[in-house]
Motif scaffolding. Structure first.
Motif, PDB file in Angstrom:
ATOM      1  N   TYR A 131       0.855  -1.184   0.000  1.00 19.10           N
ATOM      2  CA  TYR A 131       0.000   0.000   0.000  1.00 19.10           C
ATOM      3  C   TYR A 131       0.893   1.237   0.000  1.00 19.10           C
ATOM      4  CZ  TYR A 131      -3.965  -2.999   1.246  1.00 19.10           C
ATOM      5  OH  TYR A 131      -4.934  -3.975   1.247  1.00 19.10           O
ATOM      6  N   LEU A 142      -1.461  -4.671   8.296  1.00 19.51           N
ATOM      7  CA  LEU A 142      -1.690  -5.986   7.706  1.00 19.51           C
ATOM      8  C   LEU A 142      -0.627  -6.978   8.169  1.00 19.51           C
ATOM      9  CD1 LEU A 142      -3.242  -7.837   5.830  1.00 19.51           C
ATOM     10  CD2 LEU A 142      -1.903  -6.929   3.906  1.00 19.51           C
ATOM     11  N   LEU A 204      -9.998  -4.114   5.003  1.00 21.10           N
ATOM     12  CA  LEU A 204     -10.271  -5.398   4.371  1.00 21.10           C
ATOM     13  C   LEU A 204     -11.758  -5.727   4.488  1.00 21.10           C
ATOM     14  CD1 LEU A 204      -7.364  -7.652   5.752  1.00 21.10           C
ATOM     15  CD2 LEU A 204      -7.462  -6.515   3.525  1.00 21.10           C
ATOM     16  N   ASP A 208     -12.146 -10.981   2.537  1.00 21.75           N
ATOM     17  CA  ASP A 208     -10.687 -10.913   2.465  1.00 21.75           C
ATOM     18  C   ASP A 208     -10.066 -11.407   3.771  1.00 21.75           C
ATOM     19  OD1 ASP A 208     -10.723  -9.863  -0.102  1.00 21.75           O
ATOM     20  OD2 ASP A 208     -10.800  -7.786   0.623  1.00 21.75           O
ATOM     21  N   ILE A 212      -7.475 -14.506   3.999  1.00 21.67           N
ATOM     22  CA  ILE A 212      -6.124 -14.331   4.532  1.00 21.67           C
ATOM     23  C   ILE A 212      -5.932 -15.188   5.779  1.00 21.67           C
ATOM     24  CG2 ILE A 212      -4.520 -12.678   5.583  1.00 21.67           C
ATOM     25  CD1 ILE A 212      -5.683 -10.562   3.674  1.00 21.67           C
ATOM     26  N   VAL A 263      -0.031 -14.106   0.649  1.00 22.98           N
ATOM     27  CA  VAL A 263      -0.897 -12.953   0.933  1.00 22.98           C
ATOM     28  C   VAL A 263      -0.556 -11.799  -0.003  1.00 22.98           C
ATOM     29  CG1 VAL A 263      -1.545 -11.220   2.650  1.00 22.98           C
ATOM     30  CG2 VAL A 263      -1.295 -13.610   3.335  1.00 22.98           C
ATOM     31  N   TYR A 266      -2.238 -12.417  -3.190  1.00 16.83           N
ATOM     32  CA  TYR A 266      -3.673 -12.212  -3.030  1.00 16.83           C
ATOM     33  C   TYR A 266      -4.025 -10.725  -3.025  1.00 16.83           C
ATOM     34  CZ  TYR A 266      -8.384 -12.236  -1.146  1.00 16.83           C
ATOM     35  OH  TYR A 266      -9.722 -12.012  -0.962  1.00 16.83           O
ATOM     36  N   VAL A 267      -3.273  -9.946  -2.258  1.00 16.50           N
ATOM     37  CA  VAL A 267      -3.543  -8.509  -2.167  1.00 16.50           C
ATOM     38  C   VAL A 267      -3.342  -7.841  -3.532  1.00 16.50           C
ATOM     39  CG1 VAL A 267      -2.790  -6.318  -1.158  1.00 16.50           C
ATOM     40  CG2 VAL A 267      -2.995  -8.360   0.284  1.00 16.50           C
ATOM     41  N   LYS A 268      -2.278  -8.242  -4.217  1.00 11.66           N
ATOM     42  CA  LYS A 268      -1.974  -7.600  -5.502  1.00 11.66           C
ATOM     43  C   LYS A 268      -3.008  -7.907  -6.575  1.00 11.66           C
ATOM     44  CE  LYS A 268       2.970  -6.638  -5.670  1.00 11.66           C
ATOM     45  NZ  LYS A 268       4.203  -6.821  -6.451  1.00 11.66           N
ATOM     46  N   ILE A 271      -7.376  -7.782  -4.361  1.00 13.68           N
ATOM     47  CA  ILE A 271      -7.902  -6.687  -3.533  1.00 13.68           C
ATOM     48  C   ILE A 271      -7.662  -5.383  -4.253  1.00 13.68           C
ATOM     49  CG2 ILE A 271      -7.698  -5.438  -1.362  1.00 13.68           C
ATOM     50  CD1 ILE A 271      -6.955  -7.973   0.035  1.00 13.68           C
ATOM     51  N   LYS A 273      -6.901  -1.662  -4.629  1.00 10.72           N
ATOM     52  CA  LYS A 273      -6.196  -0.717  -3.753  1.00 10.72           C
ATOM     53  C   LYS A 273      -6.320   0.692  -4.355  1.00 10.72           C
ATOM     54  CE  LYS A 273      -2.252  -2.783  -3.986  1.00 10.72           C
ATOM     55  NZ  LYS A 273      -2.691  -3.878  -4.872  1.00 10.72           N
TER      56      LYS A 273
END
Length: 273
Positions: A131, A142, A204, A208, A212, A263, A266-268, A271, A273
């Motif tokens: 982030y 996180l 989140l 999510d 996670i 993770v 997964y975030v990239k 989720i 941003k």
């Protein structure tokens, strides 16, 4: 008066946790320095694993590559493959002139250590930096949430397995771990991440948080088994005695090393941003 092992573990945790929290929240160079320390010490432990099996890693190129990979995750100076290519060529050329036991074993241990420690710890830095801008602090929260989830998962697996464990999970690698303990760890990992969503990672979604938590509860336990596999093969109980009452750096962060890259992906990719 000599303290028992539990007291030592508690004292060390009380000292270490504020340091970890500060590094995670502050981010930037503080978290980079923290992760570099973990990676360098972790690589030194891996070298000892390999030495127990008469495999002699090339320490200079190994340490240099691990440091370069972790630092590059922060600075993004070059593409990863550039560091890997240089490391592969230099390491193999150095081994050409060593003439020390098995070249294949030496090179295999060198590259495994680089990938296992260097790549996985570099993903932890990437995760802290995932982030940016006004949302930069989110990466720190996180990381803290994931660490708490892993620690609760480990504790739940231990106590659940001790109380109810009857079916061995992976006896060849870790005879004491049970399926019952693993299930306890998995459930409490999800519950902890949901609690963290309500406390510190409100950005989140509940979905999510569950995913996670599930990653920490599965991949994290697998990461622990992988390190147990390496230790069992090397014939040692702990990766080192570096941390009183806790073992070595790899003992404490083996789960995080596997959870962080998953993770991160997964975030990239999943989720917004």
């Amino acid at each position: 008066m000599k303290l028992n092992n539990t007291a030592v573990r508690i004292i060390v945790s009380l000292i270490a946790i504020p340091v970890i929290l500060f590094a995670a929240i502050a981010g930037n160079g503080y978290f980079l320095a923290f992760t570099l320390i973990l990676a360098v010490l972790g690589y030194s432990e891996f070298i000892e694993f390999a030495r127990k099996k008469s495999s002699f890693s090339l320490a200079v190129t190994g340490y240099t590559t691990v440091i370069a990979l972790v630092a590059n995750a922060y600075f993004h100076a070059v593409d990863y493959y550039v560091i890997i290519l240089i490391s592969v060529i230099v390491t193999m050329l150095v081994e050409l002139f060593r003439n020390k036991h098995s070249a294949i074993n030496n090179l295999g241990a060198s590259f495994l250590g680089i990938f296992y420690v260097g790549i996985l710890f570099s993903s932890l830095v990437e995760l802290r930096q995932v982030y940016g801008g006004m949302e930069y602090e989110r990466g720190g929260y996180l990381v803290i949430a994931i660490l708490a989830t892993i620690w609760v998962c480990d504790s739940a697996a231990f106590f659940g397995g001790t109380a109810l464990g009857k079916h061995r999970l992976f006896p060849r690698v870790s005879p004491k771990k049970s399926w019952e303990g693993a299930v306890f760890g998995f459930v409490f990992a999800i519950l902890t991440m949901i609690a963290a969503k309500n406390l510190i990672v409100g950005f989140l979604s509940t979905q999510d948080a569950v995913i996670i938590g599930a990653i920490a509860g599965t991949i994290g336990q697998m990461g622990d088994l992988v390190e147990s596999l390496l230790k069992r093969d090397a014939g040692i109980k702990d990766s080192s005695n570096l941390i009183p009452g806790h073992g070595g750096m790899l003992d404490r962060f083996d789960s995080l090393m596997f959870v962080a890259p998953v993770v991160l992906l997964y975030v990239k990719f999943f989720i917004s941003k």
